[in-house]
Structure formats: structure tokens, C-alpha cells
Design an enzyme around this catalytic site. Structure first.
Site, mmCIF file in Angstrom:
data_model
loop_
_atom_site.group_PDB
_atom_site.id
_atom_site.type_symbol
_atom_site.label_atom_id
_atom_site.label_comp_id
_atom_site.label_asym_id
_atom_site.label_seq_id
_atom_site.Cartn_x
_atom_site.Cartn_y
_atom_site.Cartn_z
ATOM 1 N N TYR A 48 0.847 -1.188 0.000
ATOM 2 C CA TYR A 48 0.000 0.000 0.000
ATOM 3 C C TYR A 48 0.887 1.244 0.000
ATOM 4 O O TYR A 48 1.908 1.288 0.692
ATOM 5 C CB TYR A 48 -0.908 0.011 1.224
ATOM 6 C CG TYR A 48 -1.776 1.245 1.318
ATOM 7 C CD1 TYR A 48 -2.861 1.413 0.460
ATOM 8 C CD2 TYR A 48 -1.504 2.246 2.237
ATOM 9 C CE1 TYR A 48 -3.655 2.553 0.530
ATOM 10 C CE2 TYR A 48 -2.293 3.388 2.309
ATOM 11 C CZ TYR A 48 -3.361 3.534 1.452
ATOM 12 O OH TYR A 48 -4.133 4.663 1.509
ATOM 13 N N ASP A 62 -0.410 16.156 5.247
ATOM 14 C CA ASP A 62 -1.361 15.462 4.378
ATOM 15 C C ASP A 62 -2.632 16.293 4.228
ATOM 16 O O ASP A 62 -3.691 15.964 4.769
ATOM 17 C CB ASP A 62 -1.674 14.084 4.976
ATOM 18 C CG ASP A 62 -2.610 13.262 4.105
ATOM 19 O OD1 ASP A 62 -2.659 13.514 2.882
ATOM 20 O OD2 ASP A 62 -3.291 12.373 4.652
ATOM 21 N N ASP A 89 -3.029 5.617 -2.687
ATOM 22 C CA ASP A 89 -3.966 6.647 -2.248
ATOM 23 C C ASP A 89 -3.950 7.785 -3.264
ATOM 24 O O ASP A 89 -2.950 8.485 -3.418
ATOM 25 C CB ASP A 89 -3.507 7.130 -0.874
ATOM 26 C CG ASP A 89 -4.363 8.236 -0.288
ATOM 27 O OD1 ASP A 89 -5.284 8.712 -0.967
ATOM 28 O OD2 ASP A 89 -4.085 8.623 0.859
ATOM 29 N N ASP A 91 -6.150 10.331 -3.172
ATOM 30 C CA ASP A 91 -6.867 11.464 -2.581
ATOM 31 C C ASP A 91 -8.234 11.661 -3.249
ATOM 32 O O ASP A 91 -8.983 10.714 -3.415
ATOM 33 C CB ASP A 91 -6.018 12.730 -2.658
ATOM 34 C CG ASP A 91 -4.853 12.713 -1.665
ATOM 35 O OD1 ASP A 91 -4.840 11.833 -0.787
ATOM 36 O OD2 ASP A 91 -3.962 13.572 -1.773
ATOM 37 N N HIS A 116 -7.504 4.277 -4.551
ATOM 38 C CA HIS A 116 -8.765 4.732 -3.961
ATOM 39 C C HIS A 116 -8.949 6.231 -4.165
ATOM 40 O O HIS A 116 -8.012 7.022 -4.088
ATOM 41 C CB HIS A 116 -8.930 4.317 -2.502
ATOM 42 C CG HIS A 116 -7.915 4.809 -1.522
ATOM 43 N ND1 HIS A 116 -7.907 6.084 -1.007
ATOM 44 C CD2 HIS A 116 -6.889 4.162 -0.912
ATOM 45 C CE1 HIS A 116 -6.928 6.201 -0.127
ATOM 46 N NE2 HIS A 116 -6.277 5.053 -0.059
ATOM 47 N N GLU A 118 -11.515 9.370 -2.862
ATOM 48 C CA GLU A 118 -12.345 9.660 -1.701
ATOM 49 C C GLU A 118 -13.362 10.755 -1.989
ATOM 50 O O GLU A 118 -13.301 11.435 -3.023
ATOM 51 C CB GLU A 118 -11.464 10.033 -0.517
ATOM 52 C CG GLU A 118 -10.689 11.322 -0.703
ATOM 53 C CD GLU A 118 -9.550 11.444 0.305
ATOM 54 O OE1 GLU A 118 -9.527 12.467 1.012
ATOM 55 O OE2 GLU A 118 -8.698 10.544 0.367
ATOM 56 N N CYS A 126 -6.289 14.783 6.224
ATOM 57 C CA CYS A 126 -6.045 13.433 6.720
ATOM 58 C C CYS A 126 -7.347 12.855 7.260
ATOM 59 O O CYS A 126 -8.103 13.528 7.961
ATOM 60 C CB CYS A 126 -4.983 13.457 7.816
ATOM 61 S SG CYS A 126 -4.791 11.871 8.677
ATOM 62 N N ARG A 161 -13.346 5.345 -1.380
ATOM 63 C CA ARG A 161 -13.244 5.674 0.045
ATOM 64 C C ARG A 161 -14.286 6.737 0.384
ATOM 65 O O ARG A 161 -14.473 7.701 -0.364
ATOM 66 C CB ARG A 161 -11.843 6.202 0.348
ATOM 67 C CG ARG A 161 -11.722 6.851 1.717
ATOM 68 C CD ARG A 161 -10.314 7.266 2.022
ATOM 69 N NE ARG A 161 -10.286 8.453 2.884
ATOM 70 C CZ ARG A 161 -9.191 8.988 3.406
ATOM 71 N NH1 ARG A 161 -8.015 8.438 3.162
ATOM 72 N NH2 ARG A 161 -9.267 10.067 4.156
ATOM 73 N N GLU A 191 -13.783 5.026 5.859
ATOM 74 C CA GLU A 191 -12.702 5.577 6.680
ATOM 75 C C GLU A 191 -13.179 5.925 8.086
ATOM 76 O O GLU A 191 -14.334 6.304 8.297
ATOM 77 C CB GLU A 191 -12.139 6.828 5.997
ATOM 78 C CG GLU A 191 -11.024 7.538 6.751
ATOM 79 C CD GLU A 191 -9.765 6.715 6.951
ATOM 80 O OE1 GLU A 191 -9.853 5.621 7.545
ATOM 81 O OE2 GLU A 191 -8.684 7.171 6.522
ATOM 82 N N ASN A 213 -8.790 0.334 7.353
ATOM 83 C CA ASN A 213 -7.569 1.109 7.554
ATOM 84 C C ASN A 213 -7.176 1.032 9.030
ATOM 85 O O ASN A 213 -7.839 1.607 9.888
ATOM 86 C CB ASN A 213 -7.815 2.564 7.142
ATOM 87 C CG ASN A 213 -6.616 3.454 7.391
ATOM 88 O OD1 ASN A 213 -5.523 2.981 7.678
ATOM 89 N ND2 ASN A 213 -6.820 4.756 7.274
#
Length: 299
Positions: A48, A62, A89, A91, A116, A118, A126, A161, A191, A213
Site C-alpha cells: 500500500y 497530508d 492513495d 486522494d 482509492h 475519496e 487526513c 473511500r 474511513e 484502515n
């Protein structure tokens, strides 16, 4: 030697196959290409790549400051060093639906097996910080539909996500994950879930794999793989763990260097040179070099 012998397309195919198996797959987070190779060496199912880690690698928080170019470039460096599938990731997709489409194709080109996207407001925060905001369901669905429609390799795994649990609660999360699956998501990533029962509730409303996660110091308890398996979770990530451990060890070593002037007391905590050389496959490079430069200079 050099890079992975398994093609990106084959990694994606095998990843899809494993997701269909019903196993609970373990994907620790790599913070650089060498750590990805160690994850493979230790027998895990995949690698990951965390957006938080990529940002931290650049010395940034982040909060959506990294670019698609930076993420795809670092993802490619990591993915090519291991035979395992790499998920990353992405975002919010670095913009709106058209940007999301470009993001997916760029990540395909980088050799990534899945990503993913989101549903946070862009720029994101974050996932385990307070003060998050999510987009409306219409835009969240459009992002996932754009991602699904832009794929050129049907085996590229699209993970949706949602951060809505911390904003609107569990019932809203159940409604949203169903809409994201209908839009084309292959995997659901809820999440900041707080309990095993919440994961079980998501499992009940979708018929695609569910990702958990397990990040430290966040909103979720640190459940074991077996506990997550018991409620139907199919994929577990530890996004920042290896970076945290490495940075903690580095901090302690620097303190020792300040106080003692040398690191002899830390030798048993270090990776031995021989182990590093084995991980880097020095022997294969040496054989290759000898095979290419096998001539004698005439005098």
C-alpha cells in the site's frame, strides 16, 4: 534483478483473483521502494502507498498539497520493485471528475494495481483529523463513475473511500457506500470506523470487498487481522506504520549519536549489511555484470 518480472497487467489480474478468493489480504504501507521489497520478502499479499506517507516524504502535511505527477512518479518507483500488487492513495483524484479520469490512467501507466478515490471536499484532510468535509452524493458518485469509465485495464481495482462516517454518521455511510458501488466501485473503503460492529454493518449492505484502515493514533481501534476477518473485511492496510517505526528508530539513533558520539550500542537494531545486500540482490547484479563484461584486454 532491477525491476519486477511480473507485468503490471498480470499483477492486476492476480490481485483481482485474490480479491475473489474471499481471503483477508494484508497490505502494509511502503515508504520507499526498498521497504516495498521487504514487504514482499516477509510474505504479505500486497503493498500500500499512503498519501500521508508520500506527503511526509516531501516534508509536507497530508492536506492535499501533493500533485498527480508526484504521486504517480513515486508510485511507479515503488510498484516496479516488487512482484506484489501495489494500491495507492489518490486522494480526491486531484480535481473534479475529468481530473479523476486522468488520474486513473496515469496510475495505470505507473504500474499500479488499484487506487482509492475519496469523497472529501478538495483539497482534502487526513482521514483521522477533525474538521473534515465531504462532497454531496452526486459529486461523490460522479468521481467514481469517471474513474470506472476511464480505465483501460478492467482489472485495475477501483476503491471508493468515504469519509462520511465522521461527518454524518453510520446510516449516512451505509447509504453512500451503496451509491458508490452502483457507480462502479470494486472495493469499499469506509474511513475512520470506530468498532467491529460498524465494519460488519458496512459488510451487510454491499456485495463487494471491504477495506479496513488500521492506522495508529487515529479514530479506529487497532483490530487484528483475525478480528477484521470475523466481520467480513477483505483487505487490511497499515498505511503509515512502517514510516512511523522507521522515523522513531531514526530519532532514537540520532539521540544516541548526540549523547554517546557513536552508534555502537545500536548495532543490534540495524539491518546488517549482508541482509541489505541480499534484499537488493547484489549477487544477481554481479553475475549479470560478469556475463556482459567477460572480455580480456589484450596486452
Amino acid at each position: 534483478m532491477l525491476y519486477s518480472k511480473t507485468s503490471a497487467a498480470e499483477k492486476r489480474r492476480l490481485f483481482r483473483e485474490k480479491l475473489r478468493s474471499g481471503e483477508t489480504l494484508r497490505f502494509p504501507g511502503a515508504f520507499n521502494p526498498l521497504s516495498a521489497r521487504m514487504i514482499e520478502q516477509k510474505g504479505f499479499d500486497g503493498v500500500y502507498v499512503s498519501g500521508a506517507v508520500l506527503a511526509a516524504d516531501l516534508g509536507l502535511p497530508d492536506i492535499g498539497l501533493t500533485t498527480l505527477t508526484e504521486v504517480a512518479g513515486r508510485g511507479a518507483q515503488i510498484a516496479r520493485m516488487t512482484e506484489l500488487p501495489t494500491i495507492i492513495d489518490a486522494d480526491t483524484g486531484f480535481g473534479e471528475p475529468m481530473n479523476v479520469a486522468r488520474t486513473i490512467q496515469s496510475l495505470e501507466d505507473a504500474g499500479i494495481a488499484g487506487a482509492h478515490i475519496e469523497d472529501q471536499v478538495n483539497p482534502k484532510r487526513c482521514g483521522h483529523l477533525d474538521g473534515k468535509a465531504v462532497v454531496g452524493q452526486d459529486l461523490a458518485v460522479k468521481r467514481i463513475r469517471a474513474a470506472a469509465d476511464s480505465r483501460r485495464d478492467d482489472n485495475f481495482v477501483l476503491i471508493a473511500r468515504t469519509d462520511i462516517r465522521a461527518v454524518e454518521g453510520l446510516d449516512a455511510t451505509k447509504d453512500r457506500v451503496k451509491a458508490l458501488v452502483d457507480a462502479g466501485a470494486d472495493v469499499i473503503f469506509p474511513e475512520a470506523m470506530r468498532t467491529l460492529e460498524e465494519f460488519a454493518a458496512i459488510r451487510e449492505v454491499v456485495d463487494v470487498p471491504v477495506l479496513a484502515n488500521m492506522t495508529e493514533f487515529g479514530k479506529s481501534d487497532l483490530f487484528s487481522v483475525e478480528e477484521l476477518r470475523s466481520v467480513g473485511v477483505n483487505l487490511v492496510i497499515w498505511p503509515v506504520s512502517m514510516l512511523r517505526i522507521s522515523m522513531g528508530a531514526t530519532s532514537r539513533a540520532l539521540d544516541t549519536l548526540n549523547s554517546e558520539g557513536h552508534l555502537e550500542s545500536k548495532l543490534d537494531e540495524m539491518q546488517h549489511r549482508a541482509d541489505l545486500y541480499e534484499l537488493l540482490d547484489y549477487e544477481s547484479y554481479n553475475h549479470f555484470d560478469q556475463g556482459v563484461f567477460n572480455f580480456q584486454i589484450q596486452r
